[in-house]
Design an enzyme around this catalytic site. Structure first.
Site: not given
Length: 557
Positions: A317-318, A492-494
C-alpha cells in the site's frame, strides 16, 4: 439486464459469475456480456449507487467510513505507525472503490509493467502491450473536437471509450505557486503523467464528466444494462466458493450467495467464476473456501482444498505522510468553508456551474520526484491540497494552510490479509506492516526533507509558510521516521494479496493469465494480482488489468 427477483427458488446457472461490481467487475461484466451467447452474473454485496454523495465529487467525504458505501475495514495496530490503527476504506456499492475514491487518473510507470512481465514471464504485461488496454476504454478530454496541438497525445490516449478523463474545474493560486516552487527545487514541468515516465509536476486529471464523478457503474455497467444475458444481484454477499472434487484438480463450479429475502442460495458457473472483490475481499473469499495457507485454514477449522501459501500475503500500500504548512495572504479551503456564507457560495457555484470546491477531487496538484539521488526514477508522489485538518473526517483548521502529502511509490514493506474465523461476515485481519523496512523508513525521512526544500523556494516565500506538521524541530532520520509513523495514513491503494507469478514461484496465487493455481474454473481479476504496486494511484491500472483479462477470457486463454 435482469435484477434481484429473477431465479428465485432454484440454483441458476450462468457461463460466467463475477464476484464484485467494482472497477474490475463492472468492466468485465460489460465486456463478457457483449457476446449475446454468454450468460453473465454480476454479484455485488453493496447496494445501488443511488446515494447522491457518490456523484458529487466532494462527496467522498461522506462516502468513506459510511456503511452505505464502505466496508469500513480497520487495520490491525501497526508497529510502524507507533501502534496506531487506520480506517481502510473499500467500496461497498455498485462501482466499488470508483464510487468513493479520489477520481485521480494515474497509470504508473512503464518500468512497473516491464517488471511484471519479467517476474511472470508473460510479455503481454510489458508497458508497450498494456498501453493499448489503457487506451481501449479511455475517453480523454484532450482529444475532444479533434484533439489538441500535441500529436504525441494520440499515441498515449484514447477517445470515445467508456472511461472519461477530464481536467479539474478549478485552480488555486497557492497551488500554482507551490508548483513553481517545485520547479525551482528541480522538479520538471510535465503535461502528461501517463506516458510511462511520470516524473514532473502538474495538476491531476480526474475521472469526472461535466463536474460529476464518473464511476465504473455509470461507465461500464449502465450501457450493458439493456442486455438480457447480463444479470445483476446487488445487496447480495458471496459467502464462499463451490468446489467440485471430482478428478485430481478441484474445479470451482459456482458460489454460495446470501440473497435478500431468500437466504443462502447456490449460483452455478459453466465456465468460470471470476473474483473481482479487491485486494481484501478476494483473498478473504479464497481462504474461507479452503484455498490458502494450510496452517491458517486449519487454525479456523476450514478443510484445506488447495494449499496456496501466498493467498493474503504480499499486501502493499502507499502510505502518505501529510505535511501541513500555514500560509499568509492565500485563499484556501480552510478560509472559504469555515463560515455559513462561504459554504453557501460554494454550494451555489456548484449548483450553477458544476465547478468550485464541490467539484474538487481530494487532491489537486500532483508531482512525482525522487527522494534522493540514490534513485534513477521518481520514487515518491505528492498529493497537494489547499486545505488542512488533523485527520480524515475531522474539521478543517481555522487558519489558512495547505497540505503536501507524500508517499513512497515502491515500498518494500509487506503486509497480510488473513481471516479471523470461518464466519464470512467477520472482517479479516488487515496488517499492512507500514515502515517495517529500513529502506522505507529512510525514504519517509528523505521525502519530508524534499517537502521542506520545495516549501522553502522563492516562489512560495510570498506566503511566509510555517511548518505546522510535523514541525521544523524534527531533523534527524530517526526523528523523521518516527514522525512519519505518527502522521502517516493510507492513501487507499492495497494490492498484491493474490499476486501472479511463474509456476515455480511458491507464493504466486495466480498464473500470468490470472487463473488460480491448483483450481480450474477460477480466476482473480483485481488489484490483488499485482506482484508489485504501481508507481501511482491504482484505479487506472486495475481497469487495464480487467481489460486484458476480458480479452483472454473471451479468447479462451
Amino acid at each position: 439486464m435482469s435484477d434481484n427477483n429473477k431465479h428465485q427458488g432454484h440454483a441458476p446457472t450462468f457461463d460466467y459469475i463475477i464476484v464484485g461490481a467494482g472497477s474490475a467487475g463492472c468492466l468485465l461484466a460489460n465486456r463478457l456480456s457483449a457476446d449475446p451467447a454468454l450468460r453473465v452474473l454480476l454479484i455485488e454485496a453493496g447496494g445501488r449507487d443511488t446515494y447522491h454523495w457518490i456523484h458529487i465529487p466532494v462527496g467522498y467525504l461522506y462516502c468513506i467510513d459510511n456503511p452505505r458505501t464502505d466496508w469500513r475495514f480497520r487495520t490491525e495496530p501497526d508497529p510502524g505507525l507507533n501502534g496506531r490503527s487506520l480506517i481502510y476504506p473499500r467500496g461497498k456499492t455498485l462501482g466499488g472503490c470508483s464510487s468513493i475514491n479520489g477520481m485521480l487518473y494515474i497509470r504508473g510507470q512503464a518500468r512497473d509493467y516491464d517488471h511484471w512481465a519479467e517476474v511472470t514471464g508473460e510479455p503481454d504485461w510489458r508497458w508497450d502491450n498494456c498501453l493499448p488496454d489503457f487506451m481501449r476504454h479511455e475517453d480523454h478530454y484532450r482529444l475532444d473536437d479533434g484533439g489538441d496541438a500535441d500529436p504525441q497525445h494520440r499515441l498515449y490516449h484514447g477517445h470515445g471509450g467508456e472511461w472519461r478523463v477530464e481536467r479539474q474545474r478549478l485552480r488555486w493560486q497557492v497551488l500554482e505557486d507551490f508548483a513553481e516552487a517545485a520547479v525551482q527545487a528541480g522538479v520538471p514541468r510535465t503535461r502528461d503523467f501517463n506516458r510511462g515516465n511520470n516524473e514532473g509536476v502538474d495538476f491531476f486529471e480526474v475521472n469526472q464528466r461535466a463536474g460529476w464523478r464518473w464511476n465504473t457503474s455509470k461507465a461500464f455497467l449502465r450501457p450493458a444494462a439493456k442486455r438480457p444475458n447480463l444479470t445483476l444481484w446487488h445487496s447480495s454477499q458471496v459467502l464462499g466458493l463451490a468446489l467440485d472434487s471430482a478428478g485430481d484438480t478441484p474445479r470451482c463450479t459456482g458460489v454460495r450467495v446470501a440473497r435478500p429475502g431468500q437466504g443462502e442460495i447456490l449460483a452455478r458457473a459453466r465456465r468460470e467464476v471470476i473474483l473481482s472483490a479487491g485486494a481484501i475481499g478476494s483473498p478473504q473469499l479464497l481462504q474461507l473456501s479452503g484455498i490458502g495457507p494450510a496452517e491458517l485454514l486449519q487454525a479456523h477449522g476450514i478443510p484445506v482444498r488447495v494449499n496456496l501459501p501466498g493467498v493474503g500475503e504480499n499486501l502493499q500500500d502507499h502510505l502518505q505522510i501529510r505535511s501541513v504548512y500555514k500560509v499568509k495572504g492565500a485563499t484556501t479551503l480552510n478560509t472559504m468553508a469555515n463560515s455559513l456564507l462561504g459554504k453557501a457560495r460554494i454550494g451555489l457555484e456548484y449548483l450553477l456551474t458544476r465547478s468550485g470546491p464541490m467539484s474538487m477531487a481530494p487532491s489537486q496538484l500532483c508531482l512525482f520526484t525522487r527522494s534522493s539521488e540514490d534513485y534513477a526514477h521518481a520514487n515518491i508522489e505528492y498529493h497537494v491540497q489547499p486545505l488542512s485538518l488533523d485527520a480524515f473526517g475531522q474539521p478543517l483548521h481555522t487558519f489558512p494552510a495547505i497540505t503536501a502529502s507524500v508517499c513512497n511509490l515502491n515500498p518494500t514493506s509487506r503486509g497480510t490479509v488473513r481471516i479471523r474465523s470461518a464466519d464470512p461476515h467477520q472482517a479479516p485481519a488487515i496488517a499492512p506492516n507500514y515502515l517495517s523496512t529500513e529502506e522505507d523508513r529512510k525514504v519517509a525521512a528523505d521525502s519530508l526533507r524534499v517537502t521542506r526544500r520545495i516549501a522553502g523556494q522563492p516562489a512560495f516565500a510570498r506566503y511566509q509558510p510555517e511548518e505546522y506538521k510535523p514541525g521544523p524541530q524534527y531533523q534527524t532520520d530517526e526523528e523523521l521516521a518516527r514522525l512519519a509513523g505518527d502522521i502517516g495514513t493510507t492513501i487507499f491503494h492495497p494490492v498484491g494479496t493474490t499476486r501472479m507469478g511463474r509456476a515455480e514461484d511458491p507464493l504466486a496465487v495466480v498464473d500470468p493469465h490470472l487463473r488460480v493455481r491448483g483450481v480450474t474454473g477460477l480466476r482473480v481479476v483485481d488489484a490483488g494480482i499485482m506482484p508489485t504496486i504501481t508507481s501511482g494511484n491504482t484505479n487506472a491500472p486495475t481497469l487495464m488489468i480487467a481489460e486484458k483479462a476480458a480479452r483472454w477470457i473471451l479468447n479462451g486463454g
